[in-house]
Design a protein around this motif. Structure first.
Motif, PDB file in Angstrom:
ATOM      1  N   LEU A 198       0.812  -1.214   0.000  1.00 55.99           N
ATOM      2  CA  LEU A 198       0.000   0.000   0.000  1.00 55.99           C
ATOM      3  C   LEU A 198       0.845   1.262   0.000  1.00 55.99           C
ATOM      4  O   LEU A 198       0.609   2.173  -0.791  1.00 55.99           O
ATOM      5  CB  LEU A 198      -0.921   0.026   1.230  1.00 55.99           C
ATOM      6  CG  LEU A 198      -2.107  -0.906   1.206  1.00 55.99           C
ATOM      7  CD1 LEU A 198      -2.809  -0.899   2.559  1.00 55.99           C
ATOM      8  CD2 LEU A 198      -3.073  -0.535   0.101  1.00 55.99           C
ATOM      9  N   PHE A 199       1.816   1.318   0.893  1.00 53.88           N
ATOM     10  CA  PHE A 199       2.484   2.592   1.150  1.00 53.88           C
ATOM     11  C   PHE A 199       3.870   2.729   0.533  1.00 53.88           C
ATOM     12  O   PHE A 199       4.450   3.805   0.583  1.00 53.88           O
ATOM     13  CB  PHE A 199       2.525   2.854   2.658  1.00 53.88           C
ATOM     14  CG  PHE A 199       1.154   2.884   3.232  1.00 53.88           C
ATOM     15  CD1 PHE A 199       0.260   3.875   2.876  1.00 53.88           C
ATOM     16  CD2 PHE A 199       0.721   1.892   4.086  1.00 53.88           C
ATOM     17  CE1 PHE A 199      -1.033   3.892   3.368  1.00 53.88           C
ATOM     18  CE2 PHE A 199      -0.572   1.899   4.592  1.00 53.88           C
ATOM     19  CZ  PHE A 199      -1.446   2.900   4.239  1.00 53.88           C
ATOM     20  N   ILE A 206      -4.385   4.647  -2.844  1.00 54.27           N
ATOM     21  CA  ILE A 206      -3.645   5.399  -1.834  1.00 54.27           C
ATOM     22  C   ILE A 206      -4.164   6.824  -1.739  1.00 54.27           C
ATOM     23  O   ILE A 206      -4.240   7.389  -0.646  1.00 54.27           O
ATOM     24  CB  ILE A 206      -2.136   5.373  -2.145  1.00 54.27           C
ATOM     25  CG1 ILE A 206      -1.638   3.933  -2.082  1.00 54.27           C
ATOM     26  CG2 ILE A 206      -1.357   6.247  -1.194  1.00 54.27           C
ATOM     27  CD1 ILE A 206      -2.048   3.175  -0.843  1.00 54.27           C
ATOM     28  N   VAL A 210       1.751   3.500  -4.207  1.00 57.52           N
ATOM     29  CA  VAL A 210       1.890   4.953  -4.308  1.00 57.52           C
ATOM     30  C   VAL A 210       2.706   5.345  -5.542  1.00 57.52           C
ATOM     31  O   VAL A 210       2.571   6.444  -6.066  1.00 57.52           O
ATOM     32  CB  VAL A 210       2.513   5.516  -2.999  1.00 57.52           C
ATOM     33  CG1 VAL A 210       3.976   5.164  -2.872  1.00 57.52           C
ATOM     34  CG2 VAL A 210       2.272   6.981  -2.874  1.00 57.52           C
TER      35      VAL A 210
END
Length: 186
Positions: free
Chosen positions: A101-102, A115, A106
């Protein structure tokens, strides 16, 4: 490849999502092929395509599941003293999903919306809470954007460092967040 034993559809789907999360977390969407996902899952391409029509659909399902798990752990409508410990627990329970996810999504234009939606919600919640301690204006706007970023980057750095001192990690992340609040004039 070993022959896959028959299992219920939901169980097989979960197995594929788990394996895809691990495979995609190693290199991201673009650098991971379905061959790697199938091998990691222990299934054939035929079985993989019975559950997911494309690599994009599979990746989006992985991201959606990671978001859902994070929301279930941390919540999405309010942040309080339990939020950072919950964020750390969620990251520790699913480090590959958290990194996807991060760190990866992104940077992947096709999936950036996942995101962006998360980030927008986090900024809105943070801004609402900062309204109690920082007057409206550019410094509250700045802090509302920076607090979620600092918290998430601190958790990523904690994962990358091997999850040191899990009993003290939340306090350290909170100190970083309080540094932003102090700088913003809270």
């Amino acid at each position: 490849m070993a022959t896959s034993r028959r299992m219920p559809r939901a169980q097989r789907r979960a197995q594929i999502l788990d394996a895809a999360t691990r495979a995609f977390a190693r290199a991201g969407f673009a650098a991971t092929g379905l061959d790697e996902v199938a091998a990691e899952s222990g299934v054939t391409h035929v079985i993989l395509y019975r559950h997911f029509a494309s690599k994009s659909e599979l990746y989006r399902a992985v991201l959606d599941r990671a978001c859902q798990r994070l929301e279930e752990s941390v919540g999405s409508s309010d942040f309080d003293e339990t939020s950072i410990p919950a964020l750390l627990r969620a990251a520790a329970e699913d480090p590959d999903g958290f990194r996807l996810l991060f760190r990866h999504a992104v940077r992947e234009p096709e999936f950036r919306d996942v995101i962006d939606t998360f980030r927008t919600a986090a900024i809105e919640v943070t801004d609402r809470q900062l309204a109690e301690v920082i007057p409206a204006g550019p410094w509250r706007d700045w802090a509302a954007r920076l607090v979620p970023t600092v918290a998430l980057e601190a958790v990523l750095a904690w994962l990358d460092a091997g999850q040191p001192d899990p009993d003290q990690a939340a306090e350290r992340v909170e100190q970083a967040v309080h540094g932003v609040l102090s700088a913003a004039g809270a």
